[in-house]
Motif scaffolding. Structure first.
Motif, PDB file in Angstrom:
ATOM      1  N   VAL A  73       0.852  -1.247   0.036  1.00 20.75           N
ATOM      2  CA  VAL A  73      -0.126   0.018   0.283  1.00 20.75           C
ATOM      3  C   VAL A  73       0.720   1.306  -0.054  1.00 20.75           C
ATOM      4  CG1 VAL A  73      -1.835   1.212   1.326  1.00 20.75           C
ATOM      5  CG2 VAL A  73      -1.646  -1.320   1.209  1.00 20.75           C
ATOM      6  N   VAL A  74       0.695   2.047  -0.893  1.00 23.49           N
ATOM      7  CA  VAL A  74       1.613   3.048  -1.077  1.00 23.49           C
ATOM      8  C   VAL A  74       0.891   4.527  -1.351  1.00 23.49           C
ATOM      9  CG1 VAL A  74       3.312   1.876  -2.351  1.00 23.49           C
ATOM     10  CG2 VAL A  74       1.757   2.939  -3.674  1.00 23.49           C
ATOM     11  N   GLU A  75       1.565   5.717  -1.048  1.00 23.18           N
ATOM     12  CA  GLU A  75       0.967   7.033  -1.245  1.00 23.18           C
ATOM     13  C   GLU A  75       2.026   7.594  -2.017  1.00 23.18           C
ATOM     14  OE1 GLU A  75       0.125   8.863   2.289  1.00 23.18           O
ATOM     15  OE2 GLU A  75       2.122   8.557   3.408  1.00 23.18           O
ATOM     16  N   ILE A  76       1.713   8.736  -2.935  1.00 24.94           N
ATOM     17  CA  ILE A  76       2.459   9.431  -3.918  1.00 24.94           C
ATOM     18  C   ILE A  76       2.375  10.676  -3.643  1.00 24.94           C
ATOM     19  CG2 ILE A  76       3.248   9.617  -6.260  1.00 24.94           C
ATOM     20  CD1 ILE A  76       1.965   7.059  -6.763  1.00 24.94           C
ATOM     21  N   LEU A  86       3.208  -5.854 -11.173  1.00 24.67           N
ATOM     22  CA  LEU A  86       3.362  -5.037  -9.670  1.00 24.67           C
ATOM     23  C   LEU A  86       2.229  -5.387  -8.729  1.00 24.67           C
ATOM     24  CD1 LEU A  86       5.536  -1.960 -10.483  1.00 24.67           C
ATOM     25  CD2 LEU A  86       6.305  -3.947  -9.418  1.00 24.67           C
ATOM     26  N   ARG A  87       2.608  -5.818  -7.640  1.00 26.45           N
ATOM     27  CA  ARG A  87       1.510  -6.117  -6.567  1.00 26.45           C
ATOM     28  C   ARG A  87       1.763  -4.850  -5.625  1.00 26.45           C
ATOM     29  NH1 ARG A  87       1.457 -10.210  -2.838  1.00 26.45           N
ATOM     30  NH2 ARG A  87      -0.820 -10.207  -3.179  1.00 26.45           N
ATOM     31  N   VAL A  88       1.033  -3.763  -5.984  1.00 28.85           N
ATOM     32  CA  VAL A  88       0.818  -2.303  -5.430  1.00 28.85           C
ATOM     33  C   VAL A  88      -0.542  -1.826  -5.522  1.00 28.85           C
ATOM     34  CG1 VAL A  88       1.553  -1.447  -7.671  1.00 28.85           C
ATOM     35  CG2 VAL A  88       1.974  -0.215  -5.298  1.00 28.85           C
ATOM     36  N   ASP A  89      -0.957  -1.274  -4.374  1.00 29.15           N
ATOM     37  CA  ASP A  89      -2.002  -0.633  -4.160  1.00 29.15           C
ATOM     38  C   ASP A  89      -1.681   1.013  -3.848  1.00 29.15           C
ATOM     39  OD1 ASP A  89      -4.637   0.149  -3.622  1.00 29.15           O
ATOM     40  OD2 ASP A  89      -5.176  -0.909  -1.901  1.00 29.15           O
ATOM     41  N   VAL A  90      -1.868   1.722  -4.748  1.00 33.67           N
ATOM     42  CA  VAL A  90      -1.914   3.133  -4.559  1.00 33.67           C
ATOM     43  C   VAL A  90      -3.238   3.816  -3.590  1.00 33.67           C
ATOM     44  CG1 VAL A  90      -1.709   5.374  -5.556  1.00 33.67           C
ATOM     45  CG2 VAL A  90      -0.762   3.342  -6.812  1.00 33.67           C
ATOM     46  N   LEU A  91      -3.030   4.028  -2.290  1.00 29.79           N
ATOM     47  CA  LEU A  91      -3.900   4.699  -1.503  1.00 29.79           C
ATOM     48  C   LEU A  91      -4.252   6.111  -1.798  1.00 29.79           C
ATOM     49  CD1 LEU A  91      -5.752   4.092   0.877  1.00 29.79           C
ATOM     50  CD2 LEU A  91      -3.799   5.097   2.414  1.00 29.79           C
ATOM     51  N   GLN A  92      -3.346   6.910  -2.250  1.00 26.99           N
ATOM     52  CA  GLN A  92      -3.599   8.249  -2.480  1.00 26.99           C
ATOM     53  C   GLN A  92      -2.643   9.060  -3.102  1.00 26.99           C
ATOM     54  OE1 GLN A  92      -4.062  10.947   1.029  1.00 26.99           O
ATOM     55  NE2 GLN A  92      -1.875  10.681   1.470  1.00 26.99           N
ATOM     56  N   TYR A  93      -2.770  10.048  -3.891  1.00 22.43           N
ATOM     57  CA  TYR A  93      -1.721  10.842  -4.245  1.00 22.43           C
ATOM     58  C   TYR A  93      -2.027  12.352  -4.017  1.00 22.43           C
ATOM     59  CZ  TYR A  93      -4.940  11.663  -8.166  1.00 22.43           C
ATOM     60  OH  TYR A  93      -6.164  12.110  -8.891  1.00 22.43           O
ATOM     61  N   ASP A  94      -0.950  13.117  -3.947  1.00 26.23           N
ATOM     62  CA  ASP A  94      -1.132  14.498  -3.545  1.00 26.23           C
ATOM     63  C   ASP A  94       0.079  15.224  -3.849  1.00 26.23           C
ATOM     64  OD1 ASP A  94      -2.290  16.914  -2.588  1.00 26.23           O
ATOM     65  OD2 ASP A  94      -2.752  16.007  -0.463  1.00 26.23           O
ATOM     66  N   ILE A 150      12.098   7.247  -1.222  1.00 27.22           N
ATOM     67  CA  ILE A 150      11.040   6.414  -0.942  1.00 27.22           C
ATOM     68  C   ILE A 150      11.281   6.119   0.526  1.00 27.22           C
ATOM     69  CG2 ILE A 150      10.401   4.047  -0.962  1.00 27.22           C
ATOM     70  CD1 ILE A 150      10.743   3.910  -3.840  1.00 27.22           C
ATOM     71  N   VAL A 151      10.173   6.425   1.296  1.00 27.13           N
ATOM     72  CA  VAL A 151      10.176   6.212   2.639  1.00 27.13           C
ATOM     73  C   VAL A 151       9.345   4.784   3.027  1.00 27.13           C
ATOM     74  CG1 VAL A 151       9.601   7.441   4.816  1.00 27.13           C
ATOM     75  CG2 VAL A 151      10.342   8.553   3.132  1.00 27.13           C
ATOM     76  N   ILE A 196       6.236   7.550  -1.601  1.00 27.72           N
ATOM     77  CA  ILE A 196       6.886   7.744  -2.880  1.00 27.72           C
ATOM     78  C   ILE A 196       6.834   9.327  -3.048  1.00 27.72           C
ATOM     79  CG2 ILE A 196       7.373   7.521  -5.079  1.00 27.72           C
ATOM     80  CD1 ILE A 196       5.629   4.813  -4.932  1.00 27.72           C
ATOM     81  N   VAL A 197       8.102   9.864  -2.918  1.00 33.44           N
ATOM     82  CA  VAL A 197       8.203  11.490  -3.146  1.00 33.44           C
ATOM     83  C   VAL A 197       8.977  11.551  -4.330  1.00 33.44           C
ATOM     84  CG1 VAL A 197       9.184  13.607  -2.277  1.00 33.44           C
ATOM     85  CG2 VAL A 197       8.113  11.806  -0.630  1.00 33.44           C
ATOM     86  N   LEU A 198       8.143  12.039  -5.523  1.00 31.09           N
ATOM     87  CA  LEU A 198       8.718  12.463  -6.745  1.00 31.09           C
ATOM     88  C   LEU A 198       9.527  13.580  -6.851  1.00 31.09           C
ATOM     89  CD1 LEU A 198       5.695  11.117  -8.800  1.00 31.09           C
ATOM     90  CD2 LEU A 198       7.711   9.924  -7.742  1.00 31.09           C
ATOM     91  N   GLY A 199      10.715  13.693  -7.205  1.00 34.55           N
ATOM     92  CA  GLY A 199      11.509  14.907  -6.933  1.00 34.55           C
ATOM     93  C   GLY A 199      11.601  15.296  -8.661  1.00 34.55           C
ATOM     94  N   LYS A 200      12.540  16.291  -8.805  1.00 33.65           N
ATOM     95  CA  LYS A 200      12.674  17.067  -9.992  1.00 33.65           C
ATOM     96  C   LYS A 200      13.210  16.019 -11.165  1.00 33.65           C
ATOM     97  CE  LYS A 200      12.833  21.705  -8.294  1.00 33.65           C
ATOM     98  NZ  LYS A 200      13.679  23.071  -8.532  1.00 33.65           N
ATOM     99  N   ASP A 201      14.317  15.026 -10.483  1.00 29.46           N
ATOM    100  CA  ASP A 201      14.841  14.152 -11.405  1.00 29.46           C
ATOM    101  C   ASP A 201      13.977  12.822 -11.729  1.00 29.46           C
ATOM    102  OD1 ASP A 201      14.472  13.024  -8.869  1.00 29.46           O
ATOM    103  OD2 ASP A 201      16.271  11.796  -8.817  1.00 29.46           O
TER     104      ASP A 201
END
Length: 291
Positions: free
Chosen positions: A196-199, A225-233, A244-245, A281-286
């Motif tokens: 379970v991930v958040e982005i 991939l076995r992944v469930d996206v809970l939310q994004y913001d 990634i934390v 998951i924190v998406l940076g400029k790279d």
């Protein structure tokens, strides 16, 4: 004047005796070392290695899963004061010439990711070890170092989970607060379930978190991939590099996720009692979307 036949024979026999002695010594050192045995058998017994930077770093490595946890000490100390340090049973220590933890860690990650393209880095690492062994800045034996070097050659930065002390976390950029607790926490207790991930979008590129959310959900539906996206913001601040934390300790699955989306950096490991997701998951400029 060339040596006589008899002299050459004596030299050859001396060299053979010396080689045999080295092999016997290496074998004895290997079989008497718990660290060497753990690396050879690839069992689940953890290997402890302390790097005396400021602050110190304690590496715990599991040869069975090939995953390492790096716990950063909250106490700053000078790595030059190594004479008073007493390692625990089975623990190995190393005192680098670089005292600052950040400098050593960046140097270590650079060598880990670049030695395949620049073999001179491997030779330089070997020289740094020999210097430390000569100066008694490590208790890692040559046989153990060779086995560790072979083991590290199989790893990359994503195999390392870094745990920072609570004092250090307060100095970092403010992160979004954990999601509020809900009554049904059962999904996080179920074993062998999707992660379970958040982005969060910290890149400044509009719609990036949504795009990755859609991508991961498609990969999950296809069974790739076995992944469930809970939310994004959106993230409260811009970040140059993605990271990634992890809150769950499922390092094998988290590494698979990080490689699938192209984030090949160390995994930041934190404890959050009220978190309802495994990974942030924190998406940076790279960050670039996977093809």
């Amino acid at each position: 004047m060339e040596p006589s036949y008899k002299t050459r024979k004596i030299i050859e026999r001396c060299l053979l005796v010396l080689l045999a002695g080295v092999l016997v010594w290496a074998g004895a050192a290997q079989f008497s070392s718990p660290l060497a045995q753990a690396l050879i058998r690839h069992d689940a017994s953890e290997i402890q290695l302390t790097v005396l930077t400021s602050p110190a770093m304690k590496f715990s490595y599991n040869p069975a899963t090939q995953k390492a946890v790096v716990a950063v000490s909250s106490e700053k100390r000078s790595s030059k004061k190594h004479g008073s340090y007493t390692p625990e049973k089975g623990e190995r220590f190393f005192i680098p010439q670089t005292e600052k933890r950040e400098d050593f860690w960046n140097h270590f990650k650079h060598n880990l990711s670049s030695w395949r393209y620049n073999p001179l880095l491997a030779a330089r690492t070997g020289w740094e070890y020999l210097t430390a062994w000569h100066d008694r800045r490590t208790n890692i034996s040559p046989a153990e170092f060779l086995l560790l070097a072979l083991e590290l050659s199989k790893l990359d930065a994503a195999d390392f989970a870094v745990r920072l002390p609570a004092a250090s976390k307060s100095k970092r950029v403010r992160t979004p607060a954990p999601l509020p607790e809900i009554e049904d926490m059962a999904p996080l207790a179920v074993k062998d379930r999707p992660i379970v991930v958040e982005i969060f979008n910290a890149s400044g590129k509009r719609g990036l978190a949504l795009a990755l959310t859609q991508y991961l959900r498609e990969q999950n539906e296809k069974g790739l991939l076995r992944v469930d996206v809970l939310q994004y913001d959106n993230y409260p601040s811009y970040q140059e590099q993605s990271f990634i934390v992890d809150y769950s300790g499922r390092l094998v699955q988290v590494k698979q996720l990080s490689l699938a989306i192209g984030i090949n950096s160390e995994i930041k490991s934190e404890n959050a009692a009220n978190a309802i997701c495994d990974t942030r998951i924190v998406l940076g400029k790279d960050f670039e979307m996977p093809l």
